[in-house]
Design a protein around this motif. Structure first.
Motif, PDB file in Angstrom:
ATOM      1  N   PHE A 175       0.844  -1.181   0.000  1.00 24.28           N
ATOM      2  CA  PHE A 175       0.000   0.000   0.000  1.00 24.28           C
ATOM      3  C   PHE A 175       0.881   1.233   0.000  1.00 24.28           C
ATOM      4  CE2 PHE A 175      -2.390  -3.450   1.722  1.00 24.28           C
ATOM      5  CZ  PHE A 175      -3.642  -3.311   1.141  1.00 24.28           C
ATOM      6  N   LEU A 176       0.698   2.084  -1.017  1.00 23.81           N
ATOM      7  CA  LEU A 176       1.517   3.274  -1.168  1.00 23.81           C
ATOM      8  C   LEU A 176       0.655   4.531  -1.154  1.00 23.81           C
ATOM      9  CD1 LEU A 176       3.968   2.155  -4.025  1.00 23.81           C
ATOM     10  CD2 LEU A 176       4.213   1.863  -1.551  1.00 23.81           C
ATOM     11  N   ALA A 177       1.228   5.623  -0.632  1.00 25.46           N
ATOM     12  CA  ALA A 177       0.540   6.916  -0.595  1.00 25.46           C
ATOM     13  C   ALA A 177       1.414   7.970  -1.266  1.00 25.46           C
ATOM     14  CB  ALA A 177       0.254   7.325   0.846  1.00 25.46           C
ATOM     15  N   LYS A 178       0.788   9.071  -1.680  1.00 25.84           N
ATOM     16  CA  LYS A 178       1.535  10.138  -2.342  1.00 25.84           C
ATOM     17  C   LYS A 178       2.264  11.038  -1.355  1.00 25.84           C
ATOM     18  CE  LYS A 178      -1.377  10.259  -6.442  1.00 25.84           C
ATOM     19  NZ  LYS A 178      -2.319  11.044  -7.246  1.00 25.84           N
ATOM     20  N   ASP A 179       1.877  11.024  -0.087  1.00 26.97           N
ATOM     21  CA  ASP A 179       2.613  11.764   0.930  1.00 26.97           C
ATOM     22  C   ASP A 179       2.461  11.057   2.268  1.00 26.97           C
ATOM     23  OD1 ASP A 179       0.191  12.724   2.210  1.00 26.97           O
ATOM     24  OD2 ASP A 179       0.042  14.162   0.569  1.00 26.97           O
ATOM     25  N   ASP A 180       3.083  11.593   3.304  1.00 27.00           N
ATOM     26  CA  ASP A 180       3.179  10.903   4.591  1.00 27.00           C
ATOM     27  C   ASP A 180       2.217  11.454   5.646  1.00 27.00           C
ATOM     28  OD1 ASP A 180       4.250   8.933   6.198  1.00 27.00           O
ATOM     29  OD2 ASP A 180       5.804  10.240   7.002  1.00 27.00           O
ATOM     30  N   LYS A 181       1.141  12.098   5.237  1.00 21.77           N
ATOM     31  CA  LYS A 181       0.183  12.652   6.185  1.00 21.77           C
ATOM     32  C   LYS A 181      -0.788  11.575   6.653  1.00 21.77           C
ATOM     33  CE  LYS A 181       0.526  17.169   4.038  1.00 21.77           C
ATOM     34  NZ  LYS A 181      -0.123  18.152   3.191  1.00 21.77           N
ATOM     35  N   ALA A 182      -1.301  11.749   7.870  1.00 19.02           N
ATOM     36  CA  ALA A 182      -2.154  10.731   8.486  1.00 19.02           C
ATOM     37  C   ALA A 182      -3.433  10.475   7.686  1.00 19.02           C
ATOM     38  CB  ALA A 182      -2.519  11.158   9.902  1.00 19.02           C
ATOM     39  N   ASN A 183      -3.992  11.498   7.056  1.00 16.73           N
ATOM     40  CA  ASN A 183      -5.245  11.318   6.323  1.00 16.73           C
ATOM     41  C   ASN A 183      -5.051  11.149   4.817  1.00 16.73           C
ATOM     42  OD1 ASN A 183      -4.377  13.893   5.835  1.00 16.73           O
ATOM     43  ND2 ASN A 183      -6.356  14.883   6.206  1.00 16.73           N
ATOM     44  N   SER A 184      -3.828  10.899   4.380  1.00 16.03           N
ATOM     45  CA  SER A 184      -3.564  10.736   2.946  1.00 16.03           C
ATOM     46  C   SER A 184      -4.203   9.460   2.418  1.00 16.03           C
ATOM     47  CB  SER A 184      -2.059  10.668   2.685  1.00 16.03           C
ATOM     48  OG  SER A 184      -1.450  11.851   3.064  1.00 16.03           O
ATOM     49  N   PRO A 185      -4.795   9.533   1.234  1.00 14.99           N
ATOM     50  CA  PRO A 185      -5.315   8.296   0.643  1.00 14.99           C
ATOM     51  C   PRO A 185      -4.160   7.370   0.271  1.00 14.99           C
ATOM     52  CG  PRO A 185      -5.482  10.108  -0.920  1.00 14.99           C
ATOM     53  CD  PRO A 185      -4.991  10.693   0.372  1.00 14.99           C
ATOM     54  N   PHE A 186      -4.391   6.076   0.387  1.00 16.58           N
ATOM     55  CA  PHE A 186      -3.382   5.107   0.007  1.00 16.58           C
ATOM     56  C   PHE A 186      -3.958   4.232  -1.092  1.00 16.58           C
ATOM     57  CE2 PHE A 186      -5.683   3.578   3.690  1.00 16.58           C
ATOM     58  CZ  PHE A 186      -6.149   2.352   3.251  1.00 16.58           C
ATOM     59  N   TYR A 187      -3.080   3.606  -1.825  1.00 20.02           N
ATOM     60  CA  TYR A 187      -3.467   2.814  -2.988  1.00 20.02           C
ATOM     61  C   TYR A 187      -2.858   1.425  -2.875  1.00 20.02           C
ATOM     62  CZ  TYR A 187      -4.286   7.564  -4.558  1.00 20.02           C
ATOM     63  OH  TYR A 187      -4.704   8.864  -4.638  1.00 20.02           O
ATOM     64  N   ARG A 188      -3.674   0.420  -3.149  1.00 27.93           N
ATOM     65  CA  ARG A 188      -3.149  -0.949  -3.169  1.00 27.93           C
ATOM     66  C   ARG A 188      -2.329  -1.114  -4.444  1.00 27.93           C
ATOM     67  NH1 ARG A 188      -4.406  -6.266  -0.931  1.00 27.93           N
ATOM     68  NH2 ARG A 188      -3.733  -7.836  -2.444  1.00 27.93           N
ATOM     69  N   VAL A 189      -1.138  -1.610  -4.290  1.00 29.83           N
ATOM     70  CA  VAL A 189      -0.240  -1.851  -5.413  1.00 29.83           C
ATOM     71  C   VAL A 189      -0.012  -3.354  -5.500  1.00 29.83           C
ATOM     72  CG1 VAL A 189       2.054  -1.429  -6.361  1.00 29.83           C
ATOM     73  CG2 VAL A 189       0.901   0.348  -5.039  1.00 29.83           C
ATOM     74  N   GLU A 190      -0.217  -3.915  -6.670  1.00 28.50           N
ATOM     75  CA  GLU A 190       0.012  -5.342  -6.892  1.00 28.50           C
ATOM     76  C   GLU A 190       1.011  -5.507  -8.020  1.00 28.50           C
ATOM     77  OE1 GLU A 190      -3.747  -7.180  -7.655  1.00 28.50           O
ATOM     78  OE2 GLU A 190      -4.480  -6.807  -5.624  1.00 28.50           O
ATOM     79  N   GLY A 191       1.712  -6.604  -7.997  1.00 26.39           N
ATOM     80  CA  GLY A 191       2.670  -6.820  -9.064  1.00 26.39           C
ATOM     81  C   GLY A 191       3.122  -8.255  -9.175  1.00 26.39           C
ATOM     82  N   SER A 192       3.823  -8.512 -10.252  1.00 27.06           N
ATOM     83  CA  SER A 192       4.394  -9.838 -10.486  1.00 27.06           C
ATOM     84  C   SER A 192       5.756  -9.653 -11.153  1.00 27.06           C
ATOM     85  CB  SER A 192       3.476 -10.677 -11.374  1.00 27.06           C
ATOM     86  OG  SER A 192       3.347 -10.079 -12.647  1.00 27.06           O
ATOM     87  N   PHE A 193       6.589 -10.670 -11.014  1.00 28.17           N
ATOM     88  CA  PHE A 193       7.920 -10.608 -11.622  1.00 28.17           C
ATOM     89  C   PHE A 193       8.353 -12.014 -12.005  1.00 28.17           C
ATOM     90  CE2 PHE A 193       8.070 -10.662  -7.029  1.00 28.17           C
ATOM     91  CZ  PHE A 193       8.935 -11.702  -6.720  1.00 28.17           C
ATOM     92  N   GLU A 194       9.053 -12.076 -13.107  1.00 28.71           N
ATOM     93  CA  GLU A 194       9.734 -13.296 -13.531  1.00 28.71           C
ATOM     94  C   GLU A 194      11.013 -12.827 -14.197  1.00 28.71           C
ATOM     95  OE1 GLU A 194       9.216 -17.477 -15.976  1.00 28.71           O
ATOM     96  OE2 GLU A 194       7.482 -16.201 -15.663  1.00 28.71           O
ATOM     97  N   LEU A 195      12.101 -12.932 -13.466  1.00 29.35           N
ATOM     98  CA  LEU A 195      13.379 -12.385 -13.902  1.00 29.35           C
ATOM     99  C   LEU A 195      14.364 -13.508 -14.191  1.00 29.35           C
ATOM    100  CD1 LEU A 195      13.611  -9.580 -11.187  1.00 29.35           C
ATOM    101  CD2 LEU A 195      12.664  -9.416 -13.493  1.00 29.35           C
ATOM    102  N   GLN A 196      15.078 -13.369 -15.302  1.00 30.43           N
ATOM    103  CA  GLN A 196      16.051 -14.378 -15.710  1.00 30.43           C
ATOM    104  C   GLN A 196      17.397 -13.718 -15.973  1.00 30.43           C
ATOM    105  OE1 GLN A 196      14.572 -16.924 -18.881  1.00 30.43           O
ATOM    106  NE2 GLN A 196      12.466 -16.360 -18.336  1.00 30.43           N
ATOM    107  N   LEU A 197      18.453 -14.517 -15.907  1.00 29.33           N
ATOM    108  CA  LEU A 197      19.788 -14.002 -16.189  1.00 29.33           C
ATOM    109  C   LEU A 197      19.918 -13.598 -17.648  1.00 29.33           C
ATOM    110  CD1 LEU A 197      22.020 -16.390 -14.079  1.00 29.33           C
ATOM    111  CD2 LEU A 197      21.606 -13.952 -13.684  1.00 29.33           C
ATOM    112  N   LYS A 198      19.495 -14.461 -18.565  1.00 22.96           N
ATOM    113  CA  LYS A 198      19.566 -14.160 -19.997  1.00 22.96           C
ATOM    114  C   LYS A 198      18.592 -14.994 -20.770  1.00 22.96           C
ATOM    115  CE  LYS A 198      23.590 -17.177 -20.229  1.00 22.96           C
ATOM    116  NZ  LYS A 198      24.946 -17.343 -20.624  1.00 22.96           N
TER     117      LYS A 198
END
Length: 198
Positions: A175-198
């Protein structure tokens, strides 16, 4: 509380510096993959006086996808710089993923406490998503926030780690917010990764 924020800040900074160093080196494409990885780790570690742990990789292939506010952003390791790193600071151990696009207009970092391993589910320790928007508003920043009535900050799930040609494969949410204030809206962030050497 201040120690927790400082630790999160230090880990985020370490991750972003690692990506910046690796990105500049990746653009050169003159050095071999092993040399680039060793140099990226050495440069970022010596700058921050952080002890390097085994298992730092600059991905040569694969993707990292990040979804926030109904938009999905993709980092392609073939052209962008995406790194999986392990960091030791004093008695703490962290692992994480950092990425910066080739144009250097977007970067993402996420970290977790502990060691990276196959089939690990770990709590998110720090995360940050940055965009360079334009000259009038140069940076749009989302950072890890404590969200209402819940104690966890998200999870990183590693399905595979350091197996054959695969650096890491898995998913995350936070969960990320645009600033650090107590009443700031936050957003759920989801992701995936598949990383290879080459």
């Amino acid at each position: 509380m201040n120690n927790v924020r400082f630790t999160k800040w230090l880990i985020s900074l370490t991750l972003l510096l690692s990506v910046a160093v690796s990105s500049c080196q990746k653009d050169d494409n003159v050095k071999g993959m092993d040399t680039v990885k060793q140099t990226a780790v050495a440069d970022s570690v010596s700058t921050l006086s952080v002890t390097n742990a085994p298992g730092n990789f600059l991905a040569g292939k694969g993707t990292l996808k990040v979804t926030i506010e109904d938009s999905t952003y993709t980092f392609d390791a073939a052209t962008d710089s995406v790194a999986f790193i392990n960091v030791h600071t004093d008695d703490s151990k962290y692992f994480g993923i950092t990425a910066i696009n080739k144009a250097h207009t977007m970067s993402f970092g996420i970290s977790s406490v502990g060691f990276a391993a196959t089939n690990v589910n770990s709590k998110v320790a720090g995360s940050q998503l940055l965009f360079k928007v334009d000259d009038k508003k140069p940076v749009l920043q989302y950072t890890l926030t404590r969200y209402a009535d819940q104690e966890e900050s998200g999870k990183i799930s590693l399905e595979k780690y350091n197996s054959e040609n695969i650096i890491a494969k898995g998913t995350f949410f936070t969960f990320l917010a645009k600033d650090d204030k107590a009443n700031s809206p936050f957003y759920r962030v989801e992701g995936s990764f598949e990383l290879q050497l080459k």
